[in-house]
Design a protein around this motif. Sequence first.
Motif, PDB file in Angstrom:
ATOM      1  N   VAL A  97      49.376  32.161 -66.876  1.00 20.33           N
ATOM      2  CA  VAL A  97      48.233  31.250 -66.819  1.00 20.33           C
ATOM      3  C   VAL A  97      48.262  30.255 -67.972  1.00 20.33           C
ATOM      4  N   THR A 100      51.214  27.681 -67.060  1.00 24.91           N
ATOM      5  CA  THR A 100      50.856  26.883 -65.880  1.00 24.91           C
ATOM      6  C   THR A 100      49.680  25.963 -66.162  1.00 24.91           C
ATOM      7  N   GLY A 101      48.613  26.517 -66.716  1.00 28.42           N
ATOM      8  CA  GLY A 101      47.439  25.696 -66.995  1.00 28.42           C
ATOM      9  C   GLY A 101      47.707  24.608 -68.019  1.00 28.42           C
ATOM     10  N   SER A 102      48.500  24.922 -69.058  1.00 30.44           N
ATOM     11  CA  SER A 102      48.789  23.927 -70.092  1.00 30.44           C
ATOM     12  C   SER A 102      49.624  22.776 -69.540  1.00 30.44           C
ATOM     13  N   SER A 123      40.533  22.642 -59.821  1.00 34.62           N
ATOM     14  CA  SER A 123      40.004  23.525 -60.867  1.00 34.62           C
ATOM     15  C   SER A 123      38.491  23.679 -60.738  1.00 34.62           C
ATOM     16  N   TRP A 158      43.797  29.905 -64.518  1.00 32.08           N
ATOM     17  CA  TRP A 158      44.500  28.744 -65.061  1.00 32.08           C
ATOM     18  C   TRP A 158      43.593  27.538 -65.331  1.00 32.08           C
ATOM     19  N   PRO A 159      42.461  27.320 -64.604  1.00 30.84           N
ATOM     20  CA  PRO A 159      41.678  26.106 -64.859  1.00 30.84           C
ATOM     21  C   PRO A 159      41.189  25.969 -66.288  1.00 30.84           C
ATOM     22  N   TYR A 161      42.661  26.840 -69.090  1.00 27.01           N
ATOM     23  CA  TYR A 161      43.738  26.323 -69.925  1.00 27.01           C
ATOM     24  C   TYR A 161      44.067  24.876 -69.558  1.00 27.01           C
ATOM     25  N   ALA A 162      43.955  24.543 -68.279  1.00 23.21           N
ATOM     26  CA  ALA A 162      44.206  23.162 -67.868  1.00 23.21           C
ATOM     27  C   ALA A 162      43.185  22.211 -68.491  1.00 23.21           C
TER      28      ALA A 162
END
Length: 287
Positions: A97, A100-102, A123, A158-159, A161-162
């Motif tokens: 996560v 992927t998120g980064s 997200s 993941w959202p 970290y995104a």
Amino acid sequence: MKKEKTITVRRQKIQPDRTKKRLCFFLFLTALLLLTVVFAEQICPYDPNAQDTGAALLPPGAGHLAGTDRFGRDMLSRILVGLKTSVTSTLILVVVVTVTGSILGLICGYFGGIADTVIMRISDICLAFPGLVFAMAIAALLNGGISNAVLALALISWPKYARIARSQTLTVKNTNYMAASQLAGCTAAQMIWRHILPNIAGPILVTSMLDIGTMMMELAGLSFLGLGAQPPTAELGNMMSGGRSMLQTYPWVVIGPGFAIFTAVVIFNLLGDAMRDYLDPHNGRKQ
């Protein structure tokens, strides 16, 4: 005339030396935990899956330090192997996560446009649902299993970290040295690798460290509900689920795995706190 009283305000500050010592101490505890995980099968005094009905539900003692379960399996051996399963799955989940998120957040923040709109709306959809409930639904659709539980939690985690990576990228992107680098002829890949990643890595790393304990609890929760690791796989949440009906009569069957989860989560959370203080840009300054 009355003399005016002088009020002295004691200012608190984070001491760099003390913060560094705390970080080193919790790094040492984390290293011990990871060594235990790596060599769990060698440390086990018994085969964790070997059944002996004649020794079922023995209390903790000299022969079995943590007692035995309903099938006569040594609890200490199963706790060590279960800890390995839980920690390994959690670390894989956090790495997936975080990376992927980064990457998605960095793409959104640096390039913007349609990719930014589409990814951020996806997200928003993921964040609109209660996280653990959404993960339970996905894990149930995938018919359980530890790998499916990891996948289910990855899809909902993941959202965060995104969004962190996107906001940090937008902040760095608008600085003067980024404009100077662009005028100097740096490509997009060079600007991302040399200037953006080093500046956004700190907040993302701290967030991921603080999330390890949370992710471990969520994985254990899915296993407890039968949506994660399946018997006879030794996993802490699954072990607690199997012994929950014997909590009042044979409490060591549940207390042992629960204490292992508690210890691991506390170590990772304290390590995340120490790392956050150490990486704080205001570390050592008066607040």
